[in-house]
Design a protein around this motif. Structure first.
Motif, PDB file in Angstrom:
ATOM      1  N   ALA A 287     -30.479  51.532 -14.742  1.00  0.00           N
ATOM      2  CA  ALA A 287     -30.057  51.897 -15.874  1.00  0.00           C
ATOM      3  C   ALA A 287     -31.307  53.502 -16.657  1.00  0.00           C
ATOM      4  O   ALA A 287     -30.098  53.891 -17.684  1.00  0.00           O
ATOM      5  N   GLU A 288     -32.320  53.690 -15.867  1.00  0.00           N
ATOM      6  CA  GLU A 288     -33.631  54.297 -16.149  1.00  0.00           C
ATOM      7  C   GLU A 288     -33.124  55.401 -15.692  1.00  0.00           C
ATOM      8  O   GLU A 288     -33.380  56.853 -15.209  1.00  0.00           O
ATOM      9  N   THR A 289     -31.992  55.900 -15.012  1.00  0.00           N
ATOM     10  CA  THR A 289     -31.546  56.752 -14.004  1.00  0.00           C
ATOM     11  C   THR A 289     -30.957  57.790 -14.790  1.00  0.00           C
ATOM     12  O   THR A 289     -29.879  57.432 -15.532  1.00  0.00           O
ATOM     13  N   PRO A 290     -31.171  59.077 -14.312  1.00  0.00           N
ATOM     14  CA  PRO A 290     -30.577  60.255 -15.793  1.00  0.00           C
ATOM     15  C   PRO A 290     -29.043  60.789 -15.318  1.00  0.00           C
ATOM     16  O   PRO A 290     -29.207  62.012 -15.379  1.00  0.00           O
ATOM     17  N   PHE A 291     -27.717  60.062 -15.191  1.00  0.00           N
ATOM     18  CA  PHE A 291     -26.689  60.339 -14.200  1.00  0.00           C
ATOM     19  C   PHE A 291     -25.982  61.183 -15.185  1.00  0.00           C
ATOM     20  O   PHE A 291     -26.174  61.170 -16.008  1.00  0.00           O
ATOM     21  N   GLN A 292     -25.487  62.106 -14.445  1.00  0.00           N
ATOM     22  CA  GLN A 292     -24.917  62.896 -15.277  1.00  0.00           C
ATOM     23  C   GLN A 292     -23.064  62.549 -15.358  1.00  0.00           C
ATOM     24  O   GLN A 292     -22.998  63.036 -16.206  1.00  0.00           O
ATOM     25  N   ILE A 293     -23.049  62.461 -14.020  1.00  0.00           N
ATOM     26  CA  ILE A 293     -21.613  61.637 -13.123  1.00  0.00           C
ATOM     27  C   ILE A 293     -21.963  60.413 -12.435  1.00  0.00           C
ATOM     28  O   ILE A 293     -22.954  60.485 -11.844  1.00  0.00           O
ATOM     29  N   PHE A 294     -21.103  59.471 -13.140  1.00  0.00           N
ATOM     30  CA  PHE A 294     -21.302  58.092 -12.112  1.00  0.00           C
ATOM     31  C   PHE A 294     -20.211  57.262 -12.062  1.00  0.00           C
ATOM     32  O   PHE A 294     -19.430  57.652 -13.257  1.00  0.00           O
ATOM     33  N   ASN A 295     -19.438  56.528 -11.336  1.00  0.00           N
ATOM     34  CA  ASN A 295     -18.234  55.978 -10.790  1.00  0.00           C
ATOM     35  C   ASN A 295     -18.113  55.325  -9.959  1.00  0.00           C
ATOM     36  O   ASN A 295     -18.882  55.235  -8.609  1.00  0.00           O
ATOM     37  N   VAL A 296     -18.040  53.893 -10.291  1.00  0.00           N
ATOM     38  CA  VAL A 296     -18.071  53.114  -9.094  1.00  0.00           C
ATOM     39  C   VAL A 296     -16.775  51.639  -9.311  1.00  0.00           C
ATOM     40  O   VAL A 296     -16.613  50.913  -8.829  1.00  0.00           O
ATOM     41  N   SER A 297     -15.624  52.907  -9.514  1.00  0.00           N
ATOM     42  CA  SER A 297     -14.434  51.569 -10.770  1.00  0.00           C
ATOM     43  C   SER A 297     -14.165  51.580  -9.030  1.00  0.00           C
ATOM     44  O   SER A 297     -14.060  52.325  -8.272  1.00  0.00           O
ATOM     45  N   TYR A 298     -12.888  50.318  -8.697  1.00  0.00           N
ATOM     46  CA  TYR A 298     -12.254  50.179  -7.782  1.00  0.00           C
ATOM     47  C   TYR A 298     -13.135  50.149  -6.147  1.00  0.00           C
ATOM     48  O   TYR A 298     -12.974  50.358  -5.593  1.00  0.00           O
ATOM     49  N   ASN A 299     -14.095  49.302  -6.884  1.00  0.00           N
ATOM     50  CA  ASN A 299     -14.443  47.739  -5.948  1.00  0.00           C
ATOM     51  C   ASN A 299     -14.567  46.379  -6.140  1.00  0.00           C
ATOM     52  O   ASN A 299     -13.527  46.236  -6.822  1.00  0.00           O
ATOM     53  N   ARG A 300     -15.127  46.411  -5.043  1.00  0.00           N
ATOM     54  CA  ARG A 300     -15.463  44.401  -5.564  1.00  0.00           C
ATOM     55  C   ARG A 300     -16.618  43.990  -6.473  1.00  0.00           C
ATOM     56  O   ARG A 300     -17.634  43.279  -5.651  1.00  0.00           O
ATOM     57  N   LEU A 301     -17.501  44.425  -6.615  1.00  0.00           N
ATOM     58  CA  LEU A 301     -18.477  44.557  -7.853  1.00  0.00           C
ATOM     59  C   LEU A 301     -18.460  43.650  -8.939  1.00  0.00           C
ATOM     60  O   LEU A 301     -16.988  42.906  -9.002  1.00  0.00           O
ATOM     61  N   CYS A 302     -19.229  42.668  -8.995  1.00  0.00           N
ATOM     62  CA  CYS A 302     -19.379  41.521  -9.938  1.00  0.00           C
ATOM     63  C   CYS A 302     -21.015  41.586 -10.745  1.00  0.00           C
ATOM     64  O   CYS A 302     -21.639  42.547 -10.664  1.00  0.00           O
ATOM     65  N   GLY A 303     -20.787  40.474 -12.348  1.00  0.00           N
ATOM     66  CA  GLY A 303     -21.805  41.180 -12.805  1.00  0.00           C
ATOM     67  C   GLY A 303     -21.604  41.734 -14.574  1.00  0.00           C
ATOM     68  O   GLY A 303     -20.655  42.978 -14.825  1.00  0.00           O
ATOM     69  N   ARG A 304     -23.064  41.710 -14.879  1.00  0.00           N
ATOM     70  CA  ARG A 304     -23.402  42.617 -16.215  1.00  0.00           C
ATOM     71  C   ARG A 304     -24.030  43.880 -15.812  1.00  0.00           C
ATOM     72  O   ARG A 304     -24.460  44.028 -14.360  1.00  0.00           O
ATOM     73  N   ILE A 305     -22.972  44.604 -16.602  1.00  0.00           N
ATOM     74  CA  ILE A 305     -23.606  46.445 -16.278  1.00  0.00           C
ATOM     75  C   ILE A 305     -25.135  46.665 -17.058  1.00  0.00           C
ATOM     76  O   ILE A 305     -24.675  45.853 -18.677  1.00  0.00           O
ATOM     77  N   PRO A 306     -26.144  47.048 -16.456  1.00  0.00           N
ATOM     78  CA  PRO A 306     -26.976  46.952 -16.931  1.00  0.00           C
ATOM     79  C   PRO A 306     -27.462  47.492 -18.299  1.00  0.00           C
ATOM     80  O   PRO A 306     -26.281  49.102 -18.493  1.00  0.00           O
ATOM     81  N   ALA A 318     -15.041  54.364 -15.074  1.00  0.00           N
ATOM     82  CA  ALA A 318     -16.401  54.314 -13.930  1.00  0.00           C
ATOM     83  C   ALA A 318     -16.384  53.323 -13.754  1.00  0.00           C
ATOM     84  O   ALA A 318     -17.417  53.010 -12.595  1.00  0.00           O
ATOM     85  N   TYR A 319     -15.781  52.216 -14.451  1.00  0.00           N
ATOM     86  CA  TYR A 319     -16.233  50.791 -13.728  1.00  0.00           C
ATOM     87  C   TYR A 319     -15.269  49.501 -13.468  1.00  0.00           C
ATOM     88  O   TYR A 319     -15.462  48.854 -12.849  1.00  0.00           O
ATOM     89  N   PHE A 320     -13.752  50.140 -13.929  1.00  0.00           N
ATOM     90  CA  PHE A 320     -12.669  49.760 -13.874  1.00  0.00           C
ATOM     91  C   PHE A 320     -12.041  49.316 -12.160  1.00  0.00           C
ATOM     92  O   PHE A 320     -12.907  50.434 -11.429  1.00  0.00           O
ATOM     93  N   HIS A 321     -11.386  47.982 -12.718  1.00  0.00           N
ATOM     94  CA  HIS A 321     -10.107  47.766 -11.216  1.00  0.00           C
ATOM     95  C   HIS A 321     -12.018  46.977 -10.246  1.00  0.00           C
ATOM     96  O   HIS A 321     -11.620  47.919  -8.671  1.00  0.00           O
ATOM     97  N   ASN A 322     -13.292  46.582 -10.813  1.00  0.00           N
ATOM     98  CA  ASN A 322     -13.542  45.705 -10.132  1.00  0.00           C
ATOM     99  C   ASN A 322     -13.429  44.571 -10.207  1.00  0.00           C
ATOM    100  O   ASN A 322     -12.684  44.075 -10.851  1.00  0.00           O
TER     101      ASN A 322
END
Length: 334
Positions: A287-306, A318-322
């Motif tokens: 959450a503290e990382t200064p991302f300019q571009i971030f995308n983790v969509s279409y994976n098998r991730l679980c849990g709360r987005i920080p 950036a998050y859907f289809h997990n």
């Protein structure tokens, strides 16, 4: 001596000096380089793009090239042919410009054939860009003979075959772009042991496959793009809290590893992991990382987005289809 005679002598001297200066300025270019350039022009069928290459003029004043700073007998150090209507192949005579430091053929769609072996004669070559052409054949092993090479860009071509492991022998290499070709095989194990600076490495849009060599984890890459290939397995070794990585793009492969265990430095600006098989959850520290571009969509991730940092500034794409990610910008966690 009377004033008239003195004036006549002065004008004669000035005329001689001016004539000498003009004569030398017309001929500042090294004559061997000039002959070679005219052969290159002829080999490329005398294109309009090189119309300024007139044998009656100083070649250091011609378009598309640059000479060194010597006052006479200047050597050609740069040849850049860009966005030209040229058909043919890279003339082998480019190897006969012995002081060349920069060679560029870019956005020339009718440039075909392979990279000529004569390029190995360019012992001072530091910058090689052959991109957006129709060049074919392999990425040649003989490029490893260019020991001064710092920048290598062969992107947007039709090169095939495997990546030569010998590229890792180049001691000054800081930038390698082989993206958008038809390369197959794996990343060479030797790419985990570049002798000098760790190069930015761009291999996207090929048909590369297999696992990432574990040895790459020993290096502190600044920028990596392995997207749109057929890579499998673990890529977590590319990350590390003690590295100074800025950008990693692993999207559209078949990587599988647990994201929960991945640590990243606070230098990260770009991270794209979309369309893989990555499991686990997004680490709270991210959450503290200064991302300019971030995308983790279409994976098998679980849990709360920080929360509490940059991660909520990206939209749901950036998050859907997990598997079961939740929290803003997605639906709230149940």
């Amino acid at each position: 001596m009377d004033n008239k005679t003195h004036t006549t002598l002065l004008f004669s001297l000035l005329f001689f000096i001016t004539h000498l200066t003009n004569a030398s300025s017309k001929d500042q270019c090294n004559q061997n380089d000039k002959k070679t350039l005219l052969k290159i022009k002829k080999s490329l069928n005398n294109p309009y793009h090189l119309a300024s290459w007139d044998p009656k003029s100083d070649c250091c004043a011609w378009n598309s090239l640059e000479c060194d700073d010597a006052t006479v007998n200047r050597r050609v150090i740069s040849l850049t042919i860009f966005s030209a209507q040229i058909s043919g192949q890279i003339p082998p005579e480019v190897g006969d410009l012995p002081y060349l430091q920069k060679l560029v053929f870019r956005k020339i769609t009718n440039l075909t054939g392979q990279i000529p072996h004569t390029i190995t004669k360019l012992k001072y070559l530091r910058f090689l860009r052959l991109s957006w052409t129709n060049l074919t054949g392999p990425v040649p092993e003989f490029l490893s003979q260019l020991m001064d090479l710092d920048y290598l860009n062969l992107s947007f071509n039709y090169f095939s075959g495997s990546i030569p492991s010998s590229l890792s022998l180049l001691p000054k290499l800081s930038y390698v772009d082989l993206s958008r070709n038809r390369l197959t095989g794996t990343i060479p194990e030797s790419f985990g042991s570049f002798p000098g600076k760790v190069p930015d490495l761009f291999l996207s849009h090929n048909q590369l496959s297999g696992s990432i060599p574990k040895s790459l984890g020993n290096l502190n890459f600044n920028r990596i793009d392995f997207s749109r290939n057929k890579f499998i397995g673990d890529a977590s070794m590319l990350f590390g809290a003690n590295k100074t990585t800025f950008s990693i793009d692993l999207s559209r492969n078949m990587f599988q590893f647990d994201l929960s265990r991945v640590e990243i430095p606070n230098t990260f600006g770009i991270l794209d992991l979309n369309h893989n098989g990555i499991t686990g959850s997004i680490p709270v520290q991210w959450a503290e990382t200064p991302f300019q571009i971030f995308n983790v969509s279409y994976n098998r991730l679980c849990g709360r987005i920080p929360t509490g940092g940059k991660l909520q500034t990206f939209d749901s794409y950036a998050y859907f289809h997990n598997k079961c990610l939740c929290g803003a910008p997605l639906d709230s966690c149940k």
